[in-house]
Design an enzyme around this catalytic site. Sequence first.
Site, PDB file in Angstrom:
ATOM      1  N   PHE A 150      -8.649   6.224   0.611  1.00 58.97           N
ATOM      2  CA  PHE A 150      -8.773   4.882   1.617  1.00 58.97           C
ATOM      3  C   PHE A 150      -7.700   4.633   1.755  1.00 58.97           C
ATOM      4  CE2 PHE A 150      -8.076   0.231   1.438  1.00 58.97           C
ATOM      5  CZ  PHE A 150      -9.833  -0.084   2.008  1.00 58.97           C
ATOM      6  N   ASP A 235       0.367   8.638   1.614  1.00 59.88           N
ATOM      7  CA  ASP A 235       0.424   7.578   1.748  1.00 59.88           C
ATOM      8  C   ASP A 235       0.526   6.954   0.236  1.00 59.88           C
ATOM      9  OD1 ASP A 235      -0.842   5.018   1.217  1.00 59.88           O
ATOM     10  OD2 ASP A 235      -2.330   5.240   2.573  1.00 59.88           O
ATOM     11  N   LYS A 264       2.111  -2.712   0.108  1.00 60.48           N
ATOM     12  CA  LYS A 264       2.196  -3.388  -1.385  1.00 60.48           C
ATOM     13  C   LYS A 264       3.179  -4.127  -1.952  1.00 60.48           C
ATOM     14  CE  LYS A 264      -2.720  -1.557  -1.842  1.00 60.48           C
ATOM     15  NZ  LYS A 264      -3.516  -2.952  -1.786  1.00 60.48           N
TER      16      LYS A 264
END
Length: 408
Positions: A150, A235, A264
């Site tokens: 994802f 990532d 984040k």
Amino acid sequence: MSTIDTQELSRVGGNGRSSADVLEIYSANLMPTFGMPKRVFVRGEGCYVWDVEGRKHLDLLSGLAVNALGHAHPTVLAAITSQLSTLGHVSNFFATPAQVALAERLTGLIPGDAETRVFFANSGTEANEAAFKITRRTGRTKIISTEGAFHGRSTGALAVTHSPKYREPFEPLPGEVIFVPYGDADALAAAIDDTVAAVVLEPIQGENGVVVPPPDYLAQARALCDQAGSLLWIDEVQTGMGRTGSWLVHTDQGVRADIVTVAKGLGNGFPIGACLATGPAATLLGPGSHGSTFGGNPVAAIAGLAVMAVIERDGLLANATAMGEHLAAAIQDLDHPLITGTRGRGLLQAILLAEPAAQQAADAALEAGFVINAPRPDVLRLAPPLIITADQLDTFVAALPAILEAAS
């Protein structure tokens, strides 16, 4: 000039309305992309949040691994307030000291002598979109991603995201993307050749249920990329910025990436993302090849600097490691028949269930005053703030058997 009441500006949360009232307005005015929320939260402090009815919840999800320092952290709040009162936004036609300082701080996380440069964005998806465009500048178009990956919801990030339920409604997506089994270096070796622009990997797959690959997986991927002349794109949007007990998982393992994306936890709730490129990849995006109106604005940048300073000052990398180990051990010590194990690193942890009752368990946990989520039918995910204490975690572990009984 008359005074504007900030409570009135957010009147649905500040006028004594019930959750039902607020959610009725929500459903009439917001696109239904997230379904109906299960709570209306109005206040947070430290590791706790309170809903509109005044019920207190221990936040063990941190807004999907975002609130690294919990809620309303005084250092971050002071930094944002001070910066906003001085200079809030000027666009990227101009530089600001906060932007430059955060860029220097982030590039300092990448070891070695190769030049590293940053592109600032507003989210992990945007950071990955920038990374996708960097791969296009290599002259190759093929990208290898992994099953269960994802990387975001924009078209470029979605192109390297595996889940058919996210992809299929928006196909055709850009790029020639090949998906191989995650953690399988042999499968990666069979797929990569000198036509591949990049291999994109998460050090731990968060949205797939906190899946941890073999210890040498990233190093093997690095070697394969070197042989093929391909970029290694890591990532770290969910795993980075202290979440797993180190600033970045791949550098902690001694692996060099050409592209790294973070977001984040970097802003503790203030929107920010960053794409770091090293070596030849650092100069592939030139003037006019990419941009962002808000990316790297001084308020977001000062938030990132404050978060990194607190993590370093308060020893929160070590706390993430210690509390992650404590949590995993305490859950395993329950010896509950519905729990088959735990997995994760630092404060990114999963509870594995013997039956597909994860969503029911997450709902029961919310009723019991704990915020967690269910990324997979048989997996619960916990990503508490890095400031969490053992006593706070123990309240959840003590409640877990009853939560699971309610779920099953």
